[in-house]
Design a protein around this motif. Structure first.
Motif, PDB file in Angstrom:
ATOM      1  N   CYS A  22     -28.111 -12.892  -6.510  1.00  0.00           N
ATOM      2  CA  CYS A  22     -27.531 -12.140  -5.393  1.00  0.00           C
ATOM      3  C   CYS A  22     -27.785 -10.649  -5.558  1.00  0.00           C
ATOM      4  CB  CYS A  22     -26.027 -12.405  -5.307  1.00  0.00           C
ATOM      5  SG  CYS A  22     -25.113 -11.303  -4.215  1.00  0.00           S
ATOM      6  N   ASN A  23     -27.533 -10.139  -6.753  1.00  0.00           N
ATOM      7  CA  ASN A  23     -27.735  -8.709  -6.983  1.00  0.00           C
ATOM      8  C   ASN A  23     -29.206  -8.319  -6.885  1.00  0.00           C
ATOM      9  OD1 ASN A  23     -25.167  -7.195  -7.672  1.00  0.00           O
ATOM     10  ND2 ASN A  23     -24.922  -9.084  -8.817  1.00  0.00           N
ATOM     11  N   LEU A  24     -30.094  -9.158  -7.412  1.00  0.00           N
ATOM     12  CA  LEU A  24     -31.521  -8.884  -7.276  1.00  0.00           C
ATOM     13  C   LEU A  24     -31.943  -8.882  -5.811  1.00  0.00           C
ATOM     14  CD1 LEU A  24     -33.021 -10.998 -10.198  1.00  0.00           C
ATOM     15  CD2 LEU A  24     -32.883  -8.509 -10.056  1.00  0.00           C
ATOM     16  N   ALA A  25     -31.466  -9.870  -5.061  1.00  0.00           N
ATOM     17  CA  ALA A  25     -31.796  -9.947  -3.636  1.00  0.00           C
ATOM     18  C   ALA A  25     -31.234  -8.756  -2.879  1.00  0.00           C
ATOM     19  CB  ALA A  25     -31.276 -11.257  -3.042  1.00  0.00           C
ATOM     20  N   TRP A  26     -30.030  -8.342  -3.226  1.00  0.00           N
ATOM     21  CA  TRP A  26     -29.410  -7.199  -2.533  1.00  0.00           C
ATOM     22  C   TRP A  26     -30.250  -5.942  -2.726  1.00  0.00           C
ATOM     23  CZ3 TRP A  26     -27.665  -2.301  -2.742  1.00  0.00           C
ATOM     24  CH2 TRP A  26     -26.839  -1.887  -1.712  1.00  0.00           C
ATOM     25  N   TRP A  27     -30.633  -5.678  -3.965  1.00  0.00           N
ATOM     26  CA  TRP A  27     -31.395  -4.462  -4.231  1.00  0.00           C
ATOM     27  C   TRP A  27     -32.790  -4.523  -3.615  1.00  0.00           C
ATOM     28  CZ3 TRP A  27     -29.191  -0.130  -5.344  1.00  0.00           C
ATOM     29  CH2 TRP A  27     -27.951  -0.144  -5.965  1.00  0.00           C
ATOM     30  N   ILE A  41     -30.191   5.896  -5.860  1.00  0.00           N
ATOM     31  CA  ILE A  41     -29.413   4.984  -6.695  1.00  0.00           C
ATOM     32  C   ILE A  41     -28.644   5.811  -7.717  1.00  0.00           C
ATOM     33  CG2 ILE A  41     -29.507   3.090  -8.350  1.00  0.00           C
ATOM     34  CD1 ILE A  41     -32.148   2.271  -7.127  1.00  0.00           C
ATOM     35  N   ARG A  42     -27.342   5.577  -7.768  1.00  0.00           N
ATOM     36  CA  ARG A  42     -26.500   6.237  -8.768  1.00  0.00           C
ATOM     37  C   ARG A  42     -25.902   5.157  -9.663  1.00  0.00           C
ATOM     38  NH1 ARG A  42     -24.463   8.650  -3.799  1.00  0.00           N
ATOM     39  NH2 ARG A  42     -22.797   7.155  -4.045  1.00  0.00           N
ATOM     40  N   GLY A  43     -25.518   5.564 -10.851  1.00  0.00           N
ATOM     41  CA  GLY A  43     -24.908   4.604 -11.774  1.00  0.00           C
ATOM     42  C   GLY A  43     -23.624   4.016 -11.220  1.00  0.00           C
ATOM     43  N   THR A  44     -22.874   4.831 -10.480  1.00  0.00           N
ATOM     44  CA  THR A  44     -21.633   4.309  -9.898  1.00  0.00           C
ATOM     45  C   THR A  44     -21.930   3.251  -8.839  1.00  0.00           C
ATOM     46  OG1 THR A  44     -21.605   6.160  -8.337  1.00  0.00           O
ATOM     47  CG2 THR A  44     -20.290   6.387 -10.338  1.00  0.00           C
ATOM     48  N   ASP A  45     -23.059   3.390  -8.129  1.00  0.00           N
ATOM     49  CA  ASP A  45     -23.439   2.369  -7.146  1.00  0.00           C
ATOM     50  C   ASP A  45     -23.656   1.030  -7.828  1.00  0.00           C
ATOM     51  OD1 ASP A  45     -23.396   4.259  -5.142  1.00  0.00           O
ATOM     52  OD2 ASP A  45     -25.558   4.587  -5.162  1.00  0.00           O
ATOM     53  N   LEU A  46     -24.352   1.046  -8.951  1.00  0.00           N
ATOM     54  CA  LEU A  46     -24.608  -0.192  -9.683  1.00  0.00           C
ATOM     55  C   LEU A  46     -23.309  -0.834 -10.136  1.00  0.00           C
ATOM     56  CD1 LEU A  46     -27.625   0.934 -11.875  1.00  0.00           C
ATOM     57  CD2 LEU A  46     -27.686  -0.584  -9.912  1.00  0.00           C
ATOM     58  N   PHE A  47     -22.382  -0.030 -10.648  1.00  0.00           N
ATOM     59  CA  PHE A  47     -21.111  -0.562 -11.111  1.00  0.00           C
ATOM     60  C   PHE A  47     -20.288  -1.122  -9.956  1.00  0.00           C
ATOM     61  CE2 PHE A  47     -16.547   0.024 -11.719  1.00  0.00           C
ATOM     62  CZ  PHE A  47     -16.345  -0.839 -12.785  1.00  0.00           C
ATOM     63  N   ILE A  48     -20.177  -0.365  -8.874  1.00  0.00           N
ATOM     64  CA  ILE A  48     -19.349  -0.783  -7.743  1.00  0.00           C
ATOM     65  C   ILE A  48     -19.885  -2.066  -7.123  1.00  0.00           C
ATOM     66  CG2 ILE A  48     -18.681  -0.162  -5.384  1.00  0.00           C
ATOM     67  CD1 ILE A  48     -18.391   2.730  -6.424  1.00  0.00           C
ATOM     68  N   ILE A  49     -21.189  -2.114  -6.902  1.00  0.00           N
ATOM     69  CA  ILE A  49     -21.778  -3.312  -6.296  1.00  0.00           C
ATOM     70  C   ILE A  49     -21.630  -4.501  -7.237  1.00  0.00           C
ATOM     71  CG2 ILE A  49     -23.950  -4.367  -5.565  1.00  0.00           C
ATOM     72  CD1 ILE A  49     -24.667  -1.579  -4.425  1.00  0.00           C
ATOM     73  N   GLY A  50     -21.903  -4.309  -8.512  1.00  0.00           N
ATOM     74  CA  GLY A  50     -21.750  -5.396  -9.472  1.00  0.00           C
ATOM     75  C   GLY A  50     -20.315  -5.863  -9.599  1.00  0.00           C
ATOM     76  N   PHE A  51     -19.367  -4.928  -9.615  1.00  0.00           N
ATOM     77  CA  PHE A  51     -17.960  -5.278  -9.762  1.00  0.00           C
ATOM     78  C   PHE A  51     -17.447  -6.053  -8.553  1.00  0.00           C
ATOM     79  CE2 PHE A  51     -13.441  -4.238  -9.175  1.00  0.00           C
ATOM     80  CZ  PHE A  51     -12.934  -4.760 -10.344  1.00  0.00           C
ATOM     81  N   TYR A  52     -17.694  -5.515  -7.364  1.00  0.00           N
ATOM     82  CA  TYR A  52     -17.175  -6.178  -6.162  1.00  0.00           C
ATOM     83  C   TYR A  52     -17.888  -7.490  -5.851  1.00  0.00           C
ATOM     84  CZ  TYR A  52     -14.134  -2.264  -5.294  1.00  0.00           C
ATOM     85  OH  TYR A  52     -13.150  -1.324  -5.413  1.00  0.00           O
ATOM     86  N   THR A  53     -19.181  -7.550  -6.078  1.00  0.00           N
ATOM     87  CA  THR A  53     -19.853  -8.833  -5.869  1.00  0.00           C
ATOM     88  C   THR A  53     -19.381  -9.840  -6.911  1.00  0.00           C
ATOM     89  OG1 THR A  53     -21.797  -8.176  -7.173  1.00  0.00           O
ATOM     90  CG2 THR A  53     -21.911  -7.870  -4.774  1.00  0.00           C
TER      91      THR A  53
END
Length: 158
Positions: A22-27, A41-53
């Motif tokens: 899912c995360n690979l497809a999203w990006w 792309i920011r580090g917080t974006d990676l964390f937020i998307i990973g956390f909520y997904t």
């Protein structure tokens, strides 16, 4: 009891694989839609998307994927990779398609059909729809393959 715990573990492993897909497809879809070029792309974006997904995937696993995995018999044709992937895709795609249709009809009553279709199927929705469909497909496909990697009796029952 060990067999139940083993099936739960394999199901969680498969859903984790679906979450990674899912995360690979999203990006990839976000890059294709041009969202990354404008926002970066920011580090917080990676964390937020990973956390909520991760929260959404965990909820989907508990409410949908795990119960279905425990109900479908081990000898069922739905345990084969092809039918399992198709069922996983349809289990996600059909509710999303119905939701999009409902939103489009609601907006068409206010804005007209052309504007409603443009707003409903815009490029911003692509990463989310693709990510969700990939999750169901990949998790079901991987779960079917895990049955082949761990045939009966499973290592958990020894």
């Amino acid at each position: 009891m060990k067999t139940l715990l083993c099936r739960i573990g394999l199901s969680l492993l498969a859903m984790s694989g679906g979450w990674i897909a899912c995360n690979l497809a999203w990006w990839l879809a976000a890059a294709a839609a041009g969202r990354l070029a404008t926002t970066g792309i920011r580090g917080t974006d990676l964390f937020i998307i990973g956390f909520y997904t991760g929260i959404v995937i965990l909820a989907a696993w508990l409410v949908i994927f795990l119960p279905v995995d425990l109900i479908v018999p081990a000898h069922s044709k739905l345990r084969r990779p092809g039918p399992a992937a198709l069922c996983g895709f349809l289990a996600v795609f059909l509710p999303i398609a119905l939701l999009c249709l409902w939103i489009m009809i609601e907006q068409a009553l206010r804005l007209g059909w052309l504007e409603a279709a443009r707003r409903t199927f815009d490029a911003d929705a692509l990463p989310y729809v693709l990510g969700a469909c990939i999750t169901g497909t990949a998790a079901a496909w991987l779960r079917a393959h895990l049955d082949r990697f761990f045939p009966r009796p499973t290592p958990c029952t020894r």
